[in-house]
Design a protein around this motif. Structure first.
Motif, short mmCIF file in Angstrom:
data_model
loop_
_atom_site.label_atom_id
_atom_site.label_comp_id
_atom_site.label_asym_id
_atom_site.label_seq_id
_atom_site.Cartn_x
_atom_site.Cartn_y
_atom_site.Cartn_z
N LEU A 176 55.13 61.38 16.97
CA LEU A 176 55.99 60.30 17.45
C LEU A 176 57.44 60.51 16.99
CD1 LEU A 176 53.63 57.24 16.83
CD2 LEU A 176 54.13 58.38 18.99
N GLY A 177 57.62 61.03 15.78
CA GLY A 177 58.97 61.31 15.30
C GLY A 177 59.66 62.38 16.13
N ARG A 234 45.23 62.04 9.72
CA ARG A 234 45.40 61.81 11.16
C ARG A 234 46.63 60.95 11.43
NH1 ARG A 234 40.62 58.73 14.13
NH2 ARG A 234 41.33 57.06 12.74
N SER A 235 46.83 59.93 10.62
CA SER A 235 47.99 59.06 10.81
C SER A 235 49.29 59.81 10.59
CB SER A 235 47.90 57.86 9.86
OG SER A 235 46.74 57.09 10.12
N VAL A 236 49.31 60.71 9.59
CA VAL A 236 50.52 61.50 9.33
C VAL A 236 50.82 62.41 10.52
CG1 VAL A 236 51.49 63.32 7.87
CG2 VAL A 236 50.32 61.39 6.83
N TRP A 237 49.77 63.03 11.08
CA TRP A 237 49.96 63.90 12.25
C TRP A 237 50.53 63.11 13.44
CZ3 TRP A 237 50.72 68.40 14.24
CH2 TRP A 237 50.36 68.69 15.56
N LEU A 294 63.53 63.91 20.69
CA LEU A 294 63.71 64.49 22.03
C LEU A 294 64.18 63.44 23.03
CD1 LEU A 294 60.58 66.82 22.23
CD2 LEU A 294 62.96 67.48 21.86
N ALA A 295 63.65 62.22 22.92
CA ALA A 295 64.09 61.16 23.82
C ALA A 295 65.58 60.86 23.62
CB ALA A 295 63.25 59.91 23.59
N PHE A 296 66.03 60.93 22.39
CA PHE A 296 67.44 60.69 22.10
C PHE A 296 68.31 61.79 22.73
CE2 PHE A 296 71.21 61.25 19.42
CZ PHE A 296 71.75 59.96 19.47
N GLN A 297 67.86 63.03 22.66
CA GLN A 297 68.63 64.13 23.25
C GLN A 297 68.61 64.08 24.79
OE1 GLN A 297 67.84 68.05 21.52
NE2 GLN A 297 66.80 67.04 19.80
N ARG A 303 63.85 57.02 28.92
CA ARG A 303 63.47 55.61 28.84
C ARG A 303 61.96 55.46 28.70
NH1 ARG A 303 62.05 51.81 32.73
NH2 ARG A 303 62.48 49.64 32.14
N GLU A 304 61.22 56.14 29.58
CA GLU A 304 59.75 56.05 29.51
C GLU A 304 59.22 56.64 28.21
OE1 GLU A 304 61.46 57.10 32.01
OE2 GLU A 304 61.05 55.63 33.60
N LEU A 305 59.79 57.79 27.80
CA LEU A 305 59.34 58.43 26.57
C LEU A 305 59.60 57.56 25.36
CD1 LEU A 305 58.09 60.91 25.25
CD2 LEU A 305 60.37 61.94 25.14
N ALA A 306 60.78 56.94 25.31
CA ALA A 306 61.12 56.07 24.18
C ALA A 306 60.20 54.86 24.12
CB ALA A 306 62.58 55.63 24.28
N LEU A 307 59.90 54.26 25.29
CA LEU A 307 58.99 53.11 25.31
C LEU A 307 57.58 53.51 24.88
CD1 LEU A 307 60.10 51.28 28.59
CD2 LEU A 307 60.44 50.54 26.23
N MET A 308 57.13 54.69 25.34
CA MET A 308 55.81 55.17 24.92
C MET A 308 55.74 55.34 23.41
SD MET A 308 54.55 58.06 27.64
CE MET A 308 53.34 58.60 26.45
N ILE A 309 56.77 55.94 22.84
CA ILE A 309 56.78 56.20 21.40
C ILE A 309 56.84 54.89 20.62
CG2 ILE A 309 58.17 57.18 19.53
CD1 ILE A 309 58.93 59.40 21.52
#
Length: 531
Positions: free
Chosen positions: A405-406, A397-400, A411-414, A426-432
């Protein structure tokens, strides 16, 4: 009088080399006597007051019966036993009638007294291993092994036991007499018995007040708070409130966020604290299994729809840079999100079938006090938690979650260079970032729980801590993702901004059309997102 040839005896070697003119005339090959015959011979010598020299041992009924009488057995002292003497003793079979003189009498260096024999208790060899590897709760186990390990009797105490049996005056083969004498001796020497009891006993057993423990109350309160926060957010987004301020914010939020994906995200955010709430409650088979489904499927629903939407938005932006018109099949994107989330449900199904979460009891030693009698009393608390037999499921589960998150980080970077009106980077990066920190905390708790022995820190406590982390993670994610909805300045700007967003609620994802130029010869291109 010598022992029978099947017993160990060095009488011939001792008598031959020490010049003792004695010989045993028994019927067996070595000249020894059977045990019953030897007992009769000692009794006859006592009755007739005859002299008799023979081999015997002290901790035996016949020896004890003659103590204090005219026929009391007197030990004859031979040369002191040494290591070299013991090693030089005869080892040949005493029953061999064809043995040579050397094999019968050995060498002079082996003619010495019996070596000292320390009294000790005999325990089955694998008893200690069985106790150490026992799967039962160590804190609740009987102290029998520790008591047996501490048990030790001196020769004088053994004499007292044998005298007690002798006083009954019954048949020597009556086993009840030995039992009676032993029980009576233990009753008369209770101080000796009390010293055998391990220091951590006696114990008082109490059931852990699960629902009143501070960490349980904390987990329940935070889980309920997470449910309230998520439910309130869903209510405000849904369109039920008709307040002008809320309607304005909702309209601006809907223009930049596909509401179907938002509903899936909110559904996942509701599942997570609900599963955390079940973890904080009194565990049962139903709550253990249900919490697994709610948390795993809920966590996937939080991230997958968002990632699918952002992935489609990035492709729309990339096509816009090339002046290409893009149409996105939103229904297909929603089905893709649900399909990927179904893998989490399949994982939960396999987990439930092959290694379901069940209720495990645990006991921990809390405090040691002394009662009115001066005895050390140890308090043992019972608790229970949900656990599978293997940790592989937890780490899978942790690997999934790490993969999700990876992917979100990439996607947040793009998305960082997208226009502000559709820029969720910004919101997506903070969530991750927030989710990744809580994932590390939960993984740390799992490592501690897997290696935990029976201490004051129980797996039940760690499970409540995990419940708290799941709930806080949900609250933080809701606050981060819906921050635009609750920020008045942002919603007002979006509401009053000229129409620069093309939006078709039936088919299309929001696209960028900043005063688009006339159609070019490249023509239209239709993009159907399937990922």
């Amino acid at each position: 009088m010598d022992f029978p040839c099947t017993w160990r005896s060095y009488f011939k070697q001792q008598a031959h080399h020490l010049g003792i003119a004695l010989e045993s005339n028994g019927k067996d090959a070595s000249g020894g006597y059977a045990y019953s015959d030897m007992v009769d011979i000692w009794k006859s010598a006592d009755a007739t007051k005859s002299d008799l020299i023979g081999q015997w041992w002290a901790t035996e009924t016949t020896y004890v019966s003659l103590l204090g009488t005219e026929s009391e057995l007197i030990r004859l002292t031979l040369p002191t036993a040494t290591e070299s003497c013991v090693e030089a003793r005869v080892t040949h079979d005493r029953c061999d009638e064809n043995a040579t003189p050397l094999e019968k009498y050995g060498v002079k260096e082996g003619a010495c007294d019996e070596k000292p024999i320390a009294l000790r208790n005999v325990v089955v060899g694998n008893l200690q291993t069985s106790i150490e590897q026992n799967k039962n709760l160590k804190a609740a186990m009987s102290p029998a092994y520790d008591l047996v390990d501490n048990f030790e009797l001196t020769e004088l105490q053994i004499y007292q036991l044998l005298r007690g049996r002798q006083k009954r005056g019954t048949d020597v083969n009556n086993s009840f007499d030995f039992r009676y004498a032993t029980c009576k001796w233990l009753a008369d020497n209770w101080d000796f018995v009390a010293r055998l009891v391990p220091q951590s006993h006696p114990r008082t057993f109490t059931e852990d007040p699960l629902l009143t423990a501070p960490i349980t109350v904390t987990a329940l309160v935070i889980s309920a708070l997470a449910l309230v926060v998520t439910s309130t957010t869903a209510f405000l987004i849904s369109g039920v409130p008709q307040c002008q301020s809320i309607s304005t914010r909702r309209l601006a939020f809907r223009k930049t966020s596909q509401i179907e994906f938002v509903y899936l995200l909110l559904l996942g955010q509701l599942c997570i604290p609900l599963g955390a709430l079940l973890l904080a409650c009194t565990p049962s088979k139903g709550t253990c299994i249900t919490s697994v489904w709610l948390i795993n499927v809920g966590y996937t629903l939080v991230l997958v729809p968002t990632l699918v939407r952002v992935s489609a938005l990035i492709k729309v932006l990339q096509a816009g840079k090339k002046f290409r018109r893009v149409t996105v099949d939103k229904k297909k994107l929603v089905m893709t999100s649900i399909g990927i989330s179904a893998f989490a449900a399949l994982f939960c199904l396999l987990w439930t079938v092959f290694d379901p979460m069940i209720v495990q009891e645990e006991a921990s030693i809390d405090v040691e006090t002394r009662n009115d009698l001066g005895e050390t009393v140890t308090s043992v608390s019972y608790a229970s938690h949900c656990e599978s037999s293997s940790d592989v499921w937890y780490w899978a589960r942790s690997v999934w979650q790490c993969l999700l998150l990876g992917s979100g980080s990439a996607l947040a970077f793009q998305l960082r260079s997208a226009p502000k009106i559709v820029n969720d980077s910004r919101e997506l990066a903070l969530m991750i970032y927030s989710s990744f920190m809580f994932l590390i905390l939960r993984s740390g708790l799992q490592v501690v729980s897997s290696s935990l022995t029976e201490t004051s820190l129980t797996k039940s406590t760690l499970q409540k801590a995990q419940s708290i982390f799941w709930s806080i993670d949900s609250i933080v994610n809701v606050c981060i993702y819906f921050s635009k909805f609750f920020r008045k300045d942002e919603t007002d700007k979006q509401q009053n901004r000229p129409g620069n967003v093309g939006y078709n609620n039936d088919q299309a994802e929001p696209g960028l059309h900043p005063n688009p130029p006339p159609p070019v010869e490249r023509g239209e291109e239709k993009v159907e997102e399937s990922e």
